[in-house]
Enzyme design. Structure first.
Site, short mmCIF file in Angstrom:
data_model
loop_
_atom_site.label_atom_id
_atom_site.label_comp_id
_atom_site.label_asym_id
_atom_site.label_seq_id
_atom_site.Cartn_x
_atom_site.Cartn_y
_atom_site.Cartn_z
N THR A 121 0.82 -1.22 0.00
CA THR A 121 0.00 0.00 0.00
C THR A 121 0.85 1.26 0.00
O THR A 121 1.97 1.27 0.55
CB THR A 121 -0.89 0.02 1.26
OG1 THR A 121 -1.50 1.31 1.38
CG2 THR A 121 -0.10 -0.22 2.53
N TYR A 145 -2.01 0.48 9.89
CA TYR A 145 -2.21 -0.21 8.62
C TYR A 145 -0.92 -0.18 7.79
O TYR A 145 -0.41 -1.21 7.35
CB TYR A 145 -3.37 0.45 7.85
CG TYR A 145 -3.50 -0.01 6.43
CD1 TYR A 145 -3.67 -1.36 6.13
CD2 TYR A 145 -3.44 0.91 5.37
CE1 TYR A 145 -3.79 -1.78 4.81
CE2 TYR A 145 -3.56 0.49 4.06
CZ TYR A 145 -3.73 -0.85 3.78
OH TYR A 145 -3.84 -1.27 2.48
#
Ligand code: UDP
Length: 326
Positions: A121, A145
């Site tokens: 990501t 995250y």
């Protein structure tokens, strides 16, 4: 010609991106096995591949499955992806994204799986100095995250350098839209991603939405992101898989269009196409960096990736068209 179909194991293949990738893998070239616990995936998303409802926490079952299936490659999507949730519940992120991936990699190593394609990501970049992210940048994620994914990238790098495993980590920017068949898409009713929320408002599933923060250091004060159509992202996976199967060495690639839109610009584009809707002024959301835009030179140069759906109006339209079907 002695052509042998490749066996590809896809974790999270019933999810939004995983299902698009499975659909892009040619059944004549690949046999696709999907592992998905259906916690955020949907059987109805699956257009290609056989579903095996195993949880990545079930270490013995995963290991047994890999030992029997003997995949040529693993594509690993299964994981948790919501930034604000990761701030509230980091344990879930380190378990689902980091610990479970370590077990999966361990099983790949012990079963001599040589190719691993990992969903990473843009959140690994944190707050990039220029707002434009290049793979070689210093990585300083600002939320659990991003950290949970960066830890996995680091594990992969270390493990690949001491084993036969080769990997590609694709760093996704903001994935949105849906395949024109409308058979796969973001089905989660409580999804938090901007274009999904806009699609829900436009299909009257929500009354209104909020823009989270108008005081960021950007021209209109709202956060800037690089929105990539899920079908272009799926194609990047096909290219990365072929690269690995052809013996390409481990690599990390950004997946984005190198063009940013502010939240306000995305909302304005949706309003222009579909008509007005109500916007509330929300507070900043925890863990949001002001700007993330991909430098995508590497994936273009090395994998030959060329985007086909590089158009914000089309991305929004395809998300809305899909939303109408669910
Ligand atoms: N956002 C927003 N309202 C929403 C959902 C998202 O203003 O209802 C903003 C969010 O704060 C961020 C941008 O849209 O600045 C993209 O958020 P998203 O959750 O889609 O993706 P992320 O970049 O967090 O992965």
């Amino acid at each position: 010609m002695n052509f042998k179909k490749k066996r590809v194991l896809v974790t999270g293949g019933a999810g939004y991106i995983g299902a698009h990738v499975c659909q892009s893998l040619q059944p004549t070239q690949c046999d696709v096995a999907i592992i998905d616990n259906l916690s955020t995936g949907f059987e109805s998303n699956i257009q290609n591949g056989e579903l095996h409802p195993i949880d990545l926490n079930e270490w013995d079952s995963i290991n047994q499955f890999i030992a029997e299936y003997k995949p040529d490659a693993v594509i690993h999507f299964a994981g948790s992806i919501v930034v604000p949730e990761s701030v509230k519940n980091p344990l879930k992120y380190y378990q689902n994204n980091t610990a479970n991936t370590l077990n999966l990699i361990r099983s790949c190593i012990s079963n001599n799986v040589k190719n691993f394609l990992f969903s990473s990501t843009a959140a690994v970049y944190g707050i990039p100095d220029t707002g434009i992210c290049t793979e070689s940048d210093h990585l300083k994620p600002i939320n659990p995250y991003g950290r949970s994914k960066l830890m996995t990238e680091m594990m992969l790098e270390d493990i690949a350098s001491s084993s036969n495993l080769n990997y590609v980590a694709l760093r996704y920017f903001n994935v949105a839209g849906a395949h024109e068949s409308k058979q796969m898409g973001q089905r989660m009713p409580d999804a938090t991603h901007l274009i999904k929320i806009i699609a829900q408002v436009l299909t009257k599933k929500r009354k209104e939405m909020a823009i989270f923060g108008f005081d960021y250091p950007t021209p209109d004060g709202t956060c800037i992101r690089d929105y990539i159509h899920v079908c272009d992202l799926a194609h990047a996976h096909v290219l990365a898989l072929n690269y690995l199967l052809d013996g390409g060495k481990s690599a990390v690639f950004n997946c984005g269009y190198s063009k940013g839109f502010s939240v306000q610009e995305v909302v304005n584009a949706a309003k222009k196409q579909f008509g007005d809707f109500n916007i509330l002024h929300g507070e900043r959301r925890d863990g949001d960096p002001p700007q993330l835009i991909a430098n995508a030179d590497q994936i273009k140069a090395i994998l030959g990736w060329q985007p086909k759906y590089n158009n914000l109006d089309l991305i929004i339209q395809s998300a809305v068209e899909f939303e109408k079907t669910i």
